[in-house]
Design a protein around this motif. Structure first.
Motif, PDB file in Angstrom:
ATOM      1  N   GLY A 146       1.018  -1.289  -0.520  1.00  0.00           N
ATOM      2  CA  GLY A 146      -0.287   0.036   0.084  1.00  0.00           C
ATOM      3  C   GLY A 146       0.911   1.233  -0.164  1.00  0.00           C
ATOM      4  N   ARG A 147       2.038   1.212  -0.005  1.00  0.00           N
ATOM      5  CA  ARG A 147       2.585   2.607  -0.173  1.00  0.00           C
ATOM      6  C   ARG A 147       3.059   3.051  -1.103  1.00  0.00           C
ATOM      7  NH1 ARG A 147       7.826  -0.064   2.687  1.00  0.00           N
ATOM      8  NH2 ARG A 147       7.797  -1.587   0.461  1.00  0.00           N
ATOM      9  N   ILE A 148       3.408   4.005  -1.595  1.00  0.00           N
ATOM     10  CA  ILE A 148       3.320   4.362  -3.427  1.00  0.00           C
ATOM     11  C   ILE A 148       4.927   5.464  -3.777  1.00  0.00           C
ATOM     12  CG2 ILE A 148       3.897   7.558  -3.743  1.00  0.00           C
ATOM     13  CD1 ILE A 148       1.959   7.929  -1.275  1.00  0.00           C
ATOM     14  N   TRP A 149       4.764   4.167  -4.403  1.00  0.00           N
ATOM     15  CA  TRP A 149       6.025   4.504  -4.776  1.00  0.00           C
ATOM     16  C   TRP A 149       6.713   5.754  -6.531  1.00  0.00           C
ATOM     17  CZ3 TRP A 149       5.319  -1.046  -8.642  1.00  0.00           C
ATOM     18  CH2 TRP A 149       6.040  -1.932  -7.360  1.00  0.00           C
ATOM     19  N   ALA A 150       7.616   5.802  -6.328  1.00  0.00           N
ATOM     20  CA  ALA A 150       8.526   6.903  -7.507  1.00  0.00           C
ATOM     21  C   ALA A 150       8.994   6.190  -8.756  1.00  0.00           C
ATOM     22  CB  ALA A 150       8.307   8.022  -6.325  1.00  0.00           C
ATOM     23  N   PRO A 151       9.211   6.958  -9.364  1.00  0.00           N
ATOM     24  CA  PRO A 151      10.264   6.260 -10.533  1.00  0.00           C
ATOM     25  C   PRO A 151      11.533   7.229 -10.609  1.00  0.00           C
ATOM     26  CG  PRO A 151       8.707   7.574 -11.334  1.00  0.00           C
ATOM     27  CD  PRO A 151       8.000   7.580 -10.523  1.00  0.00           C
ATOM     28  N   VAL A 152      12.504   6.491 -10.115  1.00  0.00           N
ATOM     29  CA  VAL A 152      13.877   6.794  -9.418  1.00  0.00           C
ATOM     30  C   VAL A 152      15.016   6.991 -10.793  1.00  0.00           C
ATOM     31  CG1 VAL A 152      15.734   7.362  -7.894  1.00  0.00           C
ATOM     32  CG2 VAL A 152      13.602   7.267  -7.332  1.00  0.00           C
ATOM     33  N   THR A 153      15.721   7.403 -11.303  1.00  0.00           N
ATOM     34  CA  THR A 153      16.517   7.191 -12.644  1.00  0.00           C
ATOM     35  C   THR A 153      17.912   7.761 -11.339  1.00  0.00           C
ATOM     36  OG1 THR A 153      15.866   8.022 -14.263  1.00  0.00           O
ATOM     37  CG2 THR A 153      17.699   7.953 -14.580  1.00  0.00           C
ATOM     38  N   ILE A 154      19.139   6.595 -11.727  1.00  0.00           N
ATOM     39  CA  ILE A 154      20.253   6.845 -11.005  1.00  0.00           C
ATOM     40  C   ILE A 154      21.653   6.561 -11.529  1.00  0.00           C
ATOM     41  CG2 ILE A 154      21.526   5.586  -9.401  1.00  0.00           C
ATOM     42  CD1 ILE A 154      19.002   4.911  -7.578  1.00  0.00           C
ATOM     43  N   ASN A 155      22.329   7.725 -11.765  1.00  0.00           N
ATOM     44  CA  ASN A 155      23.196   7.243 -12.931  1.00  0.00           C
ATOM     45  C   ASN A 155      22.482   7.378 -14.167  1.00  0.00           C
ATOM     46  OD1 ASN A 155      25.200   7.993 -10.937  1.00  0.00           O
ATOM     47  ND2 ASN A 155      26.338   5.861 -10.934  1.00  0.00           N
ATOM     48  N   GLY A 156      21.836   7.653 -14.529  1.00  0.00           N
ATOM     49  CA  GLY A 156      21.596   7.725 -15.988  1.00  0.00           C
ATOM     50  C   GLY A 156      20.446   6.441 -15.803  1.00  0.00           C
ATOM     51  N   LYS A 157      20.720   5.871 -15.103  1.00  0.00           N
ATOM     52  CA  LYS A 157      20.033   4.232 -15.197  1.00  0.00           C
ATOM     53  C   LYS A 157      18.716   3.919 -14.568  1.00  0.00           C
ATOM     54  CE  LYS A 157      24.209   1.359 -15.699  1.00  0.00           C
ATOM     55  NZ  LYS A 157      24.544   0.716 -15.881  1.00  0.00           N
ATOM     56  N   GLY A 158      18.078   3.263 -15.126  1.00  0.00           N
ATOM     57  CA  GLY A 158      16.259   3.271 -13.887  1.00  0.00           C
ATOM     58  C   GLY A 158      14.788   2.800 -14.885  1.00  0.00           C
ATOM     59  N   PRO A 159      14.166   3.365 -14.270  1.00  0.00           N
ATOM     60  CA  PRO A 159      13.810   4.522 -13.700  1.00  0.00           C
ATOM     61  C   PRO A 159      13.950   3.358 -12.572  1.00  0.00           C
ATOM     62  CG  PRO A 159      11.494   4.563 -14.589  1.00  0.00           C
ATOM     63  CD  PRO A 159      12.976   3.999 -15.591  1.00  0.00           C
ATOM     64  N   PHE A 160      14.190   2.778 -11.362  1.00  0.00           N
ATOM     65  CA  PHE A 160      13.961   1.916  -9.870  1.00  0.00           C
ATOM     66  C   PHE A 160      13.004   2.399  -9.241  1.00  0.00           C
ATOM     67  CE2 PHE A 160      18.617   2.571 -11.246  1.00  0.00           C
ATOM     68  CZ  PHE A 160      18.645   1.209 -11.799  1.00  0.00           C
ATOM     69  N   ARG A 161      12.210   0.861  -8.808  1.00  0.00           N
ATOM     70  CA  ARG A 161      10.910   1.721  -7.901  1.00  0.00           C
ATOM     71  C   ARG A 161      11.069   2.506  -6.535  1.00  0.00           C
ATOM     72  NH1 ARG A 161       9.690  -2.858 -10.393  1.00  0.00           N
ATOM     73  NH2 ARG A 161      10.439  -3.627  -8.564  1.00  0.00           N
ATOM     74  N   LEU A 162      10.764   3.650  -6.526  1.00  0.00           N
ATOM     75  CA  LEU A 162      11.223   3.336  -4.560  1.00  0.00           C
ATOM     76  C   LEU A 162       9.968   4.071  -4.143  1.00  0.00           C
ATOM     77  CD1 LEU A 162      13.698   3.724  -6.103  1.00  0.00           C
ATOM     78  CD2 LEU A 162      15.110   5.328  -3.963  1.00  0.00           C
ATOM     79  N   VAL A 163      10.354   4.041  -3.042  1.00  0.00           N
ATOM     80  CA  VAL A 163       8.698   4.124  -1.849  1.00  0.00           C
ATOM     81  C   VAL A 163       9.107   5.125  -1.127  1.00  0.00           C
ATOM     82  CG1 VAL A 163       7.932   3.526   0.021  1.00  0.00           C
ATOM     83  CG2 VAL A 163       8.213   1.478  -1.100  1.00  0.00           C
ATOM     84  N   LEU A 164       8.165   6.464  -1.194  1.00  0.00           N
ATOM     85  CA  LEU A 164       8.402   7.750  -0.753  1.00  0.00           C
ATOM     86  C   LEU A 164       8.019   7.396   0.564  1.00  0.00           C
ATOM     87  CD1 LEU A 164       8.704  10.474  -1.530  1.00  0.00           C
ATOM     88  CD2 LEU A 164       5.621  11.023  -1.544  1.00  0.00           C
ATOM     89  N   ASP A 165       8.916   8.110   1.069  1.00  0.00           N
ATOM     90  CA  ASP A 165       8.954   7.397   2.710  1.00  0.00           C
ATOM     91  C   ASP A 165       9.420   8.670   3.299  1.00  0.00           C
ATOM     92  OD1 ASP A 165       8.796   6.872   5.082  1.00  0.00           O
ATOM     93  OD2 ASP A 165      11.014   5.046   4.968  1.00  0.00           O
ATOM     94  N   ILE A 184       3.844  11.793  13.628  1.00  0.00           N
ATOM     95  CA  ILE A 184       4.591  11.723  12.722  1.00  0.00           C
ATOM     96  C   ILE A 184       4.145  10.980  11.438  1.00  0.00           C
ATOM     97  CG2 ILE A 184       6.845  10.201  12.399  1.00  0.00           C
ATOM     98  CD1 ILE A 184       6.179  10.880  15.619  1.00  0.00           C
ATOM     99  N   ILE A 185       3.940  12.093  10.430  1.00  0.00           N
ATOM    100  CA  ILE A 185       3.298  11.346   9.280  1.00  0.00           C
ATOM    101  C   ILE A 185       3.992  10.241   8.700  1.00  0.00           C
ATOM    102  CG2 ILE A 185       1.653  11.641   6.631  1.00  0.00           C
ATOM    103  CD1 ILE A 185       1.293  12.709   9.573  1.00  0.00           C
ATOM    104  N   ASP A 186       3.792   9.611   8.296  1.00  0.00           N
ATOM    105  CA  ASP A 186       5.056   8.212   7.472  1.00  0.00           C
ATOM    106  C   ASP A 186       3.894   7.703   6.493  1.00  0.00           C
ATOM    107  OD1 ASP A 186       6.944   6.445   7.362  1.00  0.00           O
ATOM    108  OD2 ASP A 186       6.981   5.083   8.041  1.00  0.00           O
ATOM    109  N   THR A 187       4.500   8.293   5.198  1.00  0.00           N
ATOM    110  CA  THR A 187       3.812   7.817   4.466  1.00  0.00           C
ATOM    111  C   THR A 187       4.842   6.305   3.953  1.00  0.00           C
ATOM    112  OG1 THR A 187       5.891   8.828   2.461  1.00  0.00           O
ATOM    113  CG2 THR A 187       3.718  10.105   2.928  1.00  0.00           C
ATOM    114  N   GLY A 188       6.365   5.734   4.438  1.00  0.00           N
ATOM    115  CA  GLY A 188       7.285   4.562   4.165  1.00  0.00           C
ATOM    116  C   GLY A 188       6.792   4.061   4.716  1.00  0.00           C
ATOM    117  N   GLY A 189       5.350   3.396   6.117  1.00  0.00           N
ATOM    118  CA  GLY A 189       5.238   2.593   6.842  1.00  0.00           C
ATOM    119  C   GLY A 189       3.628   2.315   6.440  1.00  0.00           C
TER     120      GLY A 189
END
Length: 316
Positions: free
Chosen positions: A57-76, A207-212
């Motif tokens: 149920g957590r929020i994914w954000a697409p993140v590019t690292i060193n020009g590669k990806g995007p990787f699915r990182l949880v907004l926390d 504490i608002i915790d979007t990663g939890g």
């Protein structure tokens, strides 16, 4: 980042499946180791992209690292820094450096983990560089890492749950929109989203915790709410440090966030070590997770205004 045995998971990272509860939302008529400095390079960076929830149920954000990806990182918003899994490091072709270990602090424990150094770390046009990223074995829920709050100073994050959209841009101090409730954020050394809420007849620090995924209260809050001894559903909480702590979950009384009332939420209580780290042992405190936040239509974090803005479902 933590996982309960029900099963449920909560991601709390400070350098950290029970389905979402069926709760109701109403609105009243009354309106350890320092990182290198992270710089937003673009003059007016803006990132708009579809988003989705992970398996818990957590929020994914697409993140590019060193020009590669995007990787699915949880907004926390409970994480003071970003982390990635070892699989991401392997995809980048960077071997984790044990000599550059950092402290990973979860809900239930602390452990030293290796890290990698990357040249660029970008969320759309919002570029955060350079970055040192701690390595975790599992970010839970199918995520490939965690997008923490480092680098979001002065930014505005707009999360539209109804249309599965996330927008990250520089804040211009926008006023609270119509049909929204607002909550003022307290200053926090760890850059947490700390505000005041009321649960039942008890005032708490929230504490608002979007990663939890789960909402977790400390022992002081449980004692304040429980007028007599009652036995909750026994479970335990496990985090990415692989340590665990016993906990109990109870049906929660109405939760008041500004002019919004949330009913029917379950709260997991335990003497979690993260509360001690935050010096939140003596006063009632709660980590509000996605089981509650996901019931909203729109959730806005304005770091410039030190404010969160919430729109409940069915409010317009």
């Amino acid at each position: 980042m933590a996982k309960t045995s029900q099963p449920s998971a909560c991601l709390i990272l400070l350098l950290g499946t029970l389905p979402a509860i069926s709760a109701g939302v109403t609105r009243s008529d009354t309106p350890d180791d320092e990182l290198s400095e992270i710089v937003v390079q673009a003059p007016e960076p803006r990132f708009v992209a579809p988003t989705r929830r992970d398996q818990i149920g957590r929020i994914w954000a697409p993140v590019t690292i060193n020009g590669k990806g995007p990787f699915r990182l949880v907004l926390d918003t409970g994480a003071s820094r970003s982390v990635v899994t070892s699989q991401v490091a392997e995809s980048l072709g960077i071997a984790p450096d044990p000599s550059r270990s950092v402290l990973l602090r979860g809900v239930t424990g602390t452990v030293a983990v290796p890290s990698i150094r990357v040249d660029s770390f970008a969320v759309g046009d919002v570029i955060l560089t350079p970055a040192t990223l701690p390595i975790v074995t599992d970010a839970l829920g199918g995520a490939q890492g965690v997008l923490g709050t480092d680098g979001f100073a002065g930014m505005r994050i707009y999360i539209d749950f109804k249309h599965d959209l996330i927008t990250i841009a520089r804040s211009h101090g926008e006023r609270v929109p119509a049909y929204f409730a607002s909550l003022t954020l307290e200053r926090s050394p760890a850059n947490l989203l700390v505000t005041r809420a009321q649960i039942g007849d008890v005032r708490v620090r929230a504490i608002i915790d979007t990663g939890g995924q789960a909402t977790i209260g400390n022992e002081a809050m449980r004692v304040a709410l429980m007028r007599r001894h009652t036995l909750g559903a026994a479970n335990y909480v496990i985090d990415v440090t692989t340590t665990s702590q016993e906990a109990q979950s109870y049906p929660g009384p109405p939760m008041q966030l500004g002019s919004i009332t949330i009913q029917g939420a379950r709260i997991t209580y335990g003497d979690m070590r993260i509360f001690e780290h935050w010096q939140l042992i003596k006063e009632p405190a709660v980590l509000i997770g996605m089981d509650v936040l996901g019931l909203l239509d729109v959730f806005i974090i304005d770091y410039r205004r030190h404010e969160i803005q919430l729109r409940p479902r069915g409010s317009h």
